[in-house]
Design a protein around this motif. Structure first.
Motif, PDB file in Angstrom:
ATOM      1  N   VAL A 113       0.867  -1.176   0.000  1.00  0.00           N
ATOM      2  CA  VAL A 113       0.000   0.000   0.000  1.00  0.00           C
ATOM      3  C   VAL A 113       0.908   1.231   0.000  1.00  0.00           C
ATOM      4  CG1 VAL A 113      -1.779   1.328   1.211  1.00  0.00           C
ATOM      5  CG2 VAL A 113      -1.839  -1.178   1.276  1.00  0.00           C
ATOM      6  N   PHE A 114       0.730   2.079  -0.999  1.00  0.00           N
ATOM      7  CA  PHE A 114       1.548   3.281  -1.124  1.00  0.00           C
ATOM      8  C   PHE A 114       0.670   4.514  -0.922  1.00  0.00           C
ATOM      9  CE2 PHE A 114       2.948   6.781  -3.925  1.00  0.00           C
ATOM     10  CZ  PHE A 114       4.151   7.088  -3.296  1.00  0.00           C
ATOM     11  N   VAL A 115       1.112   5.412  -0.035  1.00  0.00           N
ATOM     12  CA  VAL A 115       0.352   6.623   0.265  1.00  0.00           C
ATOM     13  C   VAL A 115       1.256   7.840   0.062  1.00  0.00           C
ATOM     14  CG1 VAL A 115      -0.952   7.903   2.001  1.00  0.00           C
ATOM     15  CG2 VAL A 115      -1.058   5.399   1.971  1.00  0.00           C
ATOM     16  N   ALA A 116       0.751   8.813  -0.677  1.00  0.00           N
ATOM     17  CA  ALA A 116       1.423  10.103  -0.832  1.00  0.00           C
ATOM     18  C   ALA A 116       0.349  11.177  -0.673  1.00  0.00           C
ATOM     19  CB  ALA A 116       2.106  10.214  -2.191  1.00  0.00           C
ATOM     20  N   ALA A 117       0.117  11.593   0.559  1.00  0.00           N
ATOM     21  CA  ALA A 117      -0.957  12.541   0.865  1.00  0.00           C
ATOM     22  C   ALA A 117      -0.377  13.936   1.031  1.00  0.00           C
ATOM     23  CB  ALA A 117      -1.705  12.111   2.130  1.00  0.00           C
ATOM     24  N   LEU A 118      -0.681  14.804   0.087  1.00  0.00           N
ATOM     25  CA  LEU A 118      -0.228  16.191   0.118  1.00  0.00           C
ATOM     26  C   LEU A 118       1.291  16.284   0.252  1.00  0.00           C
ATOM     27  CD1 LEU A 118      -3.060  17.821   2.278  1.00  0.00           C
ATOM     28  CD2 LEU A 118      -2.839  17.733  -0.203  1.00  0.00           C
ATOM     29  N   VAL A 119       1.984  15.513  -0.586  1.00  0.00           N
ATOM     30  CA  VAL A 119       3.449  15.587  -0.612  1.00  0.00           C
ATOM     31  C   VAL A 119       3.982  15.785  -2.032  1.00  0.00           C
ATOM     32  CG1 VAL A 119       3.735  13.076  -0.723  1.00  0.00           C
ATOM     33  CG2 VAL A 119       5.590  14.494   0.160  1.00  0.00           C
ATOM     34  N   LEU A 120       3.308  15.229  -3.037  1.00  0.00           N
ATOM     35  CA  LEU A 120       3.801  15.402  -4.402  1.00  0.00           C
ATOM     36  C   LEU A 120       3.776  16.868  -4.840  1.00  0.00           C
ATOM     37  CD1 LEU A 120       2.388  12.365  -6.420  1.00  0.00           C
ATOM     38  CD2 LEU A 120       4.602  12.629  -5.294  1.00  0.00           C
ATOM     39  N   ASN A 121       2.954  17.674  -4.182  1.00  0.00           N
ATOM     40  CA  ASN A 121       2.938  19.098  -4.493  1.00  0.00           C
ATOM     41  C   ASN A 121       4.185  19.825  -3.979  1.00  0.00           C
ATOM     42  OD1 ASN A 121       1.238  18.219  -2.194  1.00  0.00           O
ATOM     43  ND2 ASN A 121       1.206  20.400  -1.666  1.00  0.00           N
ATOM     44  N   TYR A 122       5.026  19.107  -3.207  1.00  0.00           N
ATOM     45  CA  TYR A 122       6.317  19.661  -2.799  1.00  0.00           C
ATOM     46  C   TYR A 122       7.475  18.999  -3.549  1.00  0.00           C
ATOM     47  CZ  TYR A 122       3.526  21.643   0.950  1.00  0.00           C
ATOM     48  OH  TYR A 122       2.561  22.326   1.655  1.00  0.00           O
ATOM     49  N   VAL A 123       7.143  18.144  -4.498  1.00  0.00           N
ATOM     50  CA  VAL A 123       8.146  17.459  -5.316  1.00  0.00           C
ATOM     51  C   VAL A 123       8.112  18.071  -6.710  1.00  0.00           C
ATOM     52  CG1 VAL A 123       8.790  15.249  -6.342  1.00  0.00           C
ATOM     53  CG2 VAL A 123       7.951  15.324  -3.985  1.00  0.00           C
ATOM     54  N   LYS A 124       9.249  18.529  -7.175  1.00  0.00           N
ATOM     55  CA  LYS A 124       9.282  19.241  -8.458  1.00  0.00           C
ATOM     56  C   LYS A 124       9.016  18.307  -9.630  1.00  0.00           C
ATOM     57  CE  LYS A 124      11.660  23.202 -10.357  1.00  0.00           C
ATOM     58  NZ  LYS A 124      12.756  24.169 -10.129  1.00  0.00           N
ATOM     59  N   ASP A 125       9.471  17.042  -9.535  1.00  0.00           N
ATOM     60  CA  ASP A 125       9.307  16.080 -10.634  1.00  0.00           C
ATOM     61  C   ASP A 125       8.598  14.830 -10.124  1.00  0.00           C
ATOM     62  OD1 ASP A 125       9.430  14.485 -12.836  1.00  0.00           O
ATOM     63  OD2 ASP A 125      11.609  14.494 -13.033  1.00  0.00           O
ATOM     64  N   PRO A 126       7.258  14.852 -10.023  1.00  0.00           N
ATOM     65  CA  PRO A 126       6.529  13.689  -9.513  1.00  0.00           C
ATOM     66  C   PRO A 126       6.615  12.480 -10.440  1.00  0.00           C
ATOM     67  CG  PRO A 126       4.993  15.319 -10.357  1.00  0.00           C
ATOM     68  CD  PRO A 126       6.350  15.960 -10.367  1.00  0.00           C
ATOM     69  N   VAL A 127       6.884  12.693 -11.730  1.00  0.00           N
ATOM     70  CA  VAL A 127       7.014  11.578 -12.670  1.00  0.00           C
ATOM     71  C   VAL A 127       8.162  10.670 -12.236  1.00  0.00           C
ATOM     72  CG1 VAL A 127       7.480  10.932 -15.053  1.00  0.00           C
ATOM     73  CG2 VAL A 127       6.098  12.953 -14.561  1.00  0.00           C
ATOM     74  N   ARG A 128       9.292  11.255 -11.946  1.00  0.00           N
ATOM     75  CA  ARG A 128      10.473  10.501 -11.521  1.00  0.00           C
ATOM     76  C   ARG A 128      10.209   9.748 -10.216  1.00  0.00           C
ATOM     77  NH1 ARG A 128      14.438  12.121  -7.934  1.00  0.00           N
ATOM     78  NH2 ARG A 128      16.457  11.048  -8.090  1.00  0.00           N
TER      79      ARG A 128
END
Length: 213
Positions: A113-128
């Motif tokens: 189970v993978f969770v990313a809650a309100l963190v990808l908006n602080y990552v410049k390259d979410p694709v990577r």
């Protein structure tokens, strides 16, 4: 990096001033985030089988799984101050790691189970990042600020959003939800749900993407 305000905001608010952010989250102003994490816990309990092995990146101090059974929980966050406030930190099947989620080596971790809650908006390259955490048959729950809400709340939205909500200032990257959906494919039964409507006619504040790789 000097011209990028997002890393500076993360270090200042979630690092040095974590207790001030905790007070905000515990106040009436922080109710949308609390409701969002309550909903996330319900989705995980409903959709995933028992024996959950959870990886939660950018976990902060959110203990939304306190009432949900899991075999193991790994929380990763760059802020030691946030991790020191995590409600699950004393449990024997919980591992909290202070690290930059963007640079961490996920290969050795065991999770379904993978969770990313309100963190990808602080990552410049979410694709990577999403390419590095992707696992076959892994359930995923990804929550992002809703760009439609950002456009309504800000006078101008570029690739970086700067807004003030109830006296608390937020700075983060604005990522296209369609782009994130494309990154998550192929997946089984990709769902999109919206959460945190602050008033009639106002777009929801958050978007949740969930499914299974």
């Amino acid at each position: 990096m000097a011209d990028d305000p997002v890393p500076s905001f993360v270090m200042a608010v979630y690092g040095a001033d974590a207790h001030a952010y905790l007070r905000y989250r515990q106040s009436a102003h922080g109710s949308p985030e609390r409701e969002l994490h309550d909903c996330l816990a319900q989705l995980i309990a409903r959709d995933t089988p028992s024996g959950r092995r959870v990886l939660d990146i950018g976990c902060g101090f959110d203990g939304y799984l306190q009432a949900t059974s899991f075999a193991s929980y790994i929380g990763i966050d760059s802020s030691s101050a946030m991790l020191s406030l995590h409600p699950l930190r004393a449990r024997p099947n919980v591992t909290l790691i202070q690290a930059d989620v963007d640079d961490f080596d996920y290969l050795s971790l065991d999770y379904n189970v993978f969770v990313a809650a309100l963190v990808l908006n602080y990552v410049k390259d979410p694709v990577r990042l999403l390419a590095r955490v992707r696992r076959r048959s892994c359930y995923f729950y990804i929550i992002l600020p809703n760009p439609a809400y950002d456009r309504a709340a800000c006078r101008a939205v570029t690739n970086v959003v700067e807004l003030e909500r109830d006296g608390f200032r937020f700075v983060y990257y604005s990522h296209s939800i369609l782009d994130i959906q494309r990154i998550l494919q192929p997946s089984d039964d990709l769902k999109l749900s919206e959460h945190g409507q602050s008033g009639p006619g106002v777009p929801h504040m958050y978007v949740c993407l969930s499914g299974r790789w």
